[in-house]
Design an enzyme around this catalytic site. Structure first.
Site, short mmCIF file in Angstrom:
data_model
loop_
_atom_site.label_atom_id
_atom_site.label_comp_id
_atom_site.label_asym_id
_atom_site.label_seq_id
_atom_site.Cartn_x
_atom_site.Cartn_y
_atom_site.Cartn_z
CB CYS A 95 28.62 -7.97 -12.74
SG CYS A 95 29.81 -8.19 -11.42
CG HIS A 132 28.88 -3.94 -13.92
ND1 HIS A 132 28.48 -3.76 -12.62
CD2 HIS A 132 29.97 -4.75 -13.87
CE1 HIS A 132 29.29 -4.43 -11.83
NE2 HIS A 132 30.21 -5.03 -12.55
CG ASN A 167 31.78 -4.20 -9.08
OD1 ASN A 167 30.58 -4.48 -9.17
ND2 ASN A 167 32.71 -4.85 -9.76
O1 UT7 Z 1 32.51 -6.59 -11.83
C1 UT7 Z 1 33.00 -7.77 -12.39
C2 UT7 Z 1 34.06 -7.53 -13.33
N1 UT7 Z 1 35.22 -7.02 -12.66
C3 UT7 Z 1 36.05 -6.21 -13.29
O2 UT7 Z 1 35.80 -5.87 -14.40
C4 UT7 Z 1 37.31 -5.81 -12.60
C5 UT7 Z 1 38.37 -5.57 -13.62
N2 UT7 Z 1 39.68 -5.31 -13.07
C6 UT7 Z 1 40.00 -4.14 -12.44
O3 UT7 Z 1 39.16 -3.30 -12.20
C7 UT7 Z 1 41.44 -3.90 -12.08
O4 UT7 Z 1 42.23 -4.87 -12.71
C8 UT7 Z 1 41.76 -3.89 -10.56
C9 UT7 Z 1 41.14 -2.66 -9.92
C10 UT7 Z 1 41.22 -5.14 -9.91
C11 UT7 Z 1 43.25 -3.81 -10.35
O5 UT7 Z 1 43.79 -2.64 -10.97
P1 UT7 Z 1 45.02 -2.74 -11.98
O6 UT7 Z 1 45.35 -1.35 -12.37
O7 UT7 Z 1 44.64 -3.70 -13.08
O8 UT7 Z 1 46.15 -3.31 -11.06
P2 UT7 Z 1 47.01 -4.65 -11.27
O9 UT7 Z 1 46.16 -5.85 -10.97
O10 UT7 Z 1 47.72 -4.58 -12.58
O11 UT7 Z 1 48.07 -4.50 -10.12
C12 UT7 Z 1 49.03 -3.45 -10.10
C13 UT7 Z 1 49.71 -3.47 -8.75
C14 UT7 Z 1 50.14 -4.87 -8.32
O12 UT7 Z 1 51.38 -4.76 -7.63
P3 UT7 Z 1 52.74 -5.23 -8.37
O13 UT7 Z 1 52.52 -6.68 -8.69
O14 UT7 Z 1 52.83 -4.39 -9.60
O15 UT7 Z 1 53.76 -4.96 -7.33
C15 UT7 Z 1 49.07 -5.26 -7.33
O16 UT7 Z 1 49.52 -6.19 -6.37
O17 UT7 Z 1 48.81 -2.99 -7.75
C16 UT7 Z 1 48.78 -3.93 -6.68
N3 UT7 Z 1 47.47 -3.88 -6.05
C17 UT7 Z 1 47.18 -3.01 -5.05
N4 UT7 Z 1 47.90 -2.05 -4.45
C18 UT7 Z 1 47.31 -1.33 -3.49
C19 UT7 Z 1 46.38 -4.65 -6.29
N5 UT7 Z 1 45.36 -4.29 -5.48
C20 UT7 Z 1 45.85 -3.27 -4.70
C21 UT7 Z 1 45.28 -2.49 -3.67
N6 UT7 Z 1 46.05 -1.53 -3.11
N7 UT7 Z 1 44.01 -2.67 -3.26
#
Ligand code: UT7
Length: 329
Positions: A116, A256, A286
């Protein structure tokens, strides 16, 4: 060493594919919702390549636009550098394919992998060839077709990514008289290599029938862990970019576009006014190496780049890498 030549940006370009993929599209494949995606990421839609389009096509379009805006003919380009991790082929490079299609027959060409941070890394590297007097016109680009290497059944990552490319023609500043590249900060921490990784399909772990069945040749991301790093590093780069400059001297910060929440946290921490941060994640998702470049090109087209004011680019991605650029327009 003799005095370095100040480098400027002569022209900017970008391209995003026509196919608009709305959040609801993913509910056909995975347990997700428009509401979750918008709330957690800020993404409403993204653009993806159609099956009959190549990743390199995006660089051809973005590069052509940048050359036209710079008033530079294809044969005047001395070097093409592309920051990408999703090129048409593992070998050869996209830069060579694009050199041919654009008719830049006098240009050297190579790709660079900085995920990225690809555009900022490429711009920093490409500018050295101008600064040392080696070349007069360097076409630097960043872009990805992450839709092609994401797993549509992995809800942790597939909803995030959009395809796109951005480009800049670099020249000696005394020639183009705009977009002075005042400074770069490039950084990396390889300890975090496993956070965003395409583990199989490279030289270490080649693709096997089993790998294909499991889909482990696709990109995987530990989102929550990456999130923490991303917030800290985006703040660090923006702080570097601001330096001792007054916020009134800054016309635009172009981060980014990884997650609206990460961008907003960094913006609020540094008291950057909302209207001074470029945001395109709601429309494009992204776009990885493309996002800062698309932001810069769209901001130029919208007349947002004010003469003599600062523009800051800040990027973070797989590697882990992070990078910033300070540009005085
Ligand atoms: O560009 C390169 C660098 N990339 C980044 O910087 C990305 C950084 N990370 C993020 O943007 C976020 O961590 C994500 C958008 C990927 C995820 O968001 P989050 O608020 O950190 O969610 P989480 O990973 O803590 O997950 C919370 C819950 C989980 O369920 P449980 O385990 O609490 O039951 C996930 O399984 O949300 C669930 N989840 C989803 N639910 C619905 C993860 N992806 C999804 C989804 N739809 N697409």
């Amino acid at each position: 060493m003799s005095q370095l030549i100040p480098v400027g940006i002569a022209g900017l370009g970008h391209y995003v594919p026509e196919w608009v993929v709305e959040n609801d599209y993913f509910t056909r494949f995975i347990d997700t919702s428009d509401e979750w995606i918008q709330q957690r990421t800020g993404i409403q839609q993204r653009r993806w390549l159609r099956d009959d389009q190549r990743p390199s096509d995006m660089f051809v379009e973005a590069g052509r636009m940048a050359m036209e805006r710079a008033g530079v003919q294809p044969e005047e380009i001395d070097l093409i550098m592309i920051g990408t991790v999703s090129a048409d082929y593992t070998c050869p490079t996209n830069a060579c394919l694009v050199q041919e299609k654009l008719g830049c027959h006098n240009a050297a060409a190579f790709d660079m992998a900085a995920a990225c941070a690809g555009f900022v890394y490429t711009m920093a590297t490409g500018s050295q060839f101008i600064a040392t007097g080696t070349y007069k016109n360097v076409l630097v680009m960043g872009g990805e077709a992450l839709s092609r290497i994401s797993d549509i059944y992995d809800r942790n990552s597939c909803v995030l990514f959009g395809d796109g490319a951005g480009a800049a023609v670099l020249q000696p500043h005394e020639v183009c008289k705009q977009g002075l590249l005042e400074g770069f900060k490039l950084a990396a921490d390889g300890k975090g290599y496993h956070y965003i990784i395409r583990e199989y399909g490279g030289g270490l772990k080649p693709v096997t029938p089993q790998v294909l069945v499991e889909g482990s040749h696709m990109l995987r991301m530990k989102g929550r862990e990456v999130y923490r790093f991303a917030v800290a590093k985006m703040i660090e780069i923006m702080e570097w970019g601001l330096g001792d400059n007054d916020l009134d001297d800054v016309c635009l910060v172009i981060p980014h576009q990884m997650n609206l929440r990460i961008m907003e946290t960094a913006r609020e921490k540094l008291n950057i006014p909302k209207d001074k941060m470029e945001v395109n994640i709601h429309r494009y998702g992204n776009t990885s190496a493309a996002s800062c470049a698309i932001g810069l090109s769209e901001a130029w087209a919208a007349d947002k780049l004010e003469s003599d004011k600062l523009i800051l680019l800040a990027a973070f991605g797989s590697g882990l890498v992070w990078a910033g650029a300070r540009i005085r327009w």
